[in-house]
Design an enzyme around this catalytic site. Structure first.
Site, PDB file in Angstrom:
ATOM      1  N   HIS A  12       0.863  -1.107  -0.114  1.00 26.55           N
ATOM      2  CA  HIS A  12       0.195  -0.231   0.107  1.00 26.55           C
ATOM      3  C   HIS A  12       0.954   1.440  -0.010  1.00 26.55           C
ATOM      4  CE1 HIS A  12       0.911   0.877   4.342  1.00 26.55           C
ATOM      5  NE2 HIS A  12       0.785  -0.615   4.595  1.00 26.55           N
ATOM      6  N   GLU A  85      -2.205  -7.312   7.059  1.00 25.94           N
ATOM      7  CA  GLU A  85      -0.866  -7.242   7.523  1.00 25.94           C
ATOM      8  C   GLU A  85      -0.667  -8.166   8.940  1.00 25.94           C
ATOM      9  OE1 GLU A  85       2.403  -7.376   7.637  1.00 25.94           O
ATOM     10  OE2 GLU A  85       2.827  -5.246   7.260  1.00 25.94           O
TER      11      GLU A  85
END
Length: 212
Positions: A12, A85
């Site tokens: 990201h 994550e």
């Protein structure tokens, strides 16, 4: 028919917590203006690629990055919890310096001996590897010959690239550094042999990276 599957793995764009050096994990923070630009630059660089499928971590920072990269391309974004994550438990929202002070052994293991990283309430690196690898295998098996973009996070990118590179878990933090909105490209042949073309590439950046 194209027998090669092309996989793009993307971290990201830069977030507000990246700039503040805060641990994010399953928590989230918005993309910075610079993070939005990073995603736009990457989207522009991929504009001539025929992307068939887009998968994203279900975290908002990854989803937003995927939307920016997609631009006007008419492809649905499929969210996956498996590409989130690493869950960092009580570390999330704390600065790296604070974590280093409060949890010196665990912090050292996180960066220097990931195989030994173990924090109450968090995932291990192997936990993340198993969930992300199995989802990736499922996607590749279901979409052979397609071009697939996956937007995820640093630890997931590092673990999946280690999978293709046959790199041991203890060595995942060795270069290259995975900058925000950096690009990895893997080509998977019909016989399932894979070739790493790009790893942590930022040649699409139009400005020198800042924090994060």
């Amino acid at each position: 028919m194209n027998n090669k599957t092309i996989l793009y793995l993307v971290r990201h764009g830069q977030t507000e917590w990246n700039v503040l050096h805060k641990m994010q994990g399953h928590q989230d923070s918005p993309l910075t203006d610079y993070g939005v630009e990073q995603a736009k630059w990457l989207g522009d660089s991929l504009r001539n690629e025929s992307i068939d499928l887009i998968y994203s971590s279900s975290s908002l920072r990854a989803r937003r990055t995927a939307e920016i990269i997609r631009g006007e391309l008419e492809v649905n974004i499929i969210e996956c919890d498996e590409f989130r994550e690493i869950n960092l438990g009580v570390w999330e929202g704390k600065s790296q310096s604070e974590v280093r002070e409060l949890y010196p052994m665990e912090f050292d293991n996180f960066w220097n001996d990931p195989e030994k990283f173990d924090l109450i309430g968090s995932e291990t690196f192997n936990d993340v590897f198993i969930r992300a690898r199995e989802k990736l295998r499922e996607i590749i098996t279901a979409h052979k010959g397609k071009t697939i973009l996956i937007v995820t996070h640093t630890v997931v990118v590092k673990l999946l690239m280690a999978y293709f590179d046959n790199r041991r878990l203890k060595n995942i933090w060795k270069p290259p550094f995975i900058h925000p909105a950096s690009l990895c490209k893997v080509v998977i042949n019909e016989d399932d042999n894979s070739e790493i073309i790009l790893n942590g590439d930022i040649s699409h950046y139009k400005e020198i990276p800042t924090e994060g």
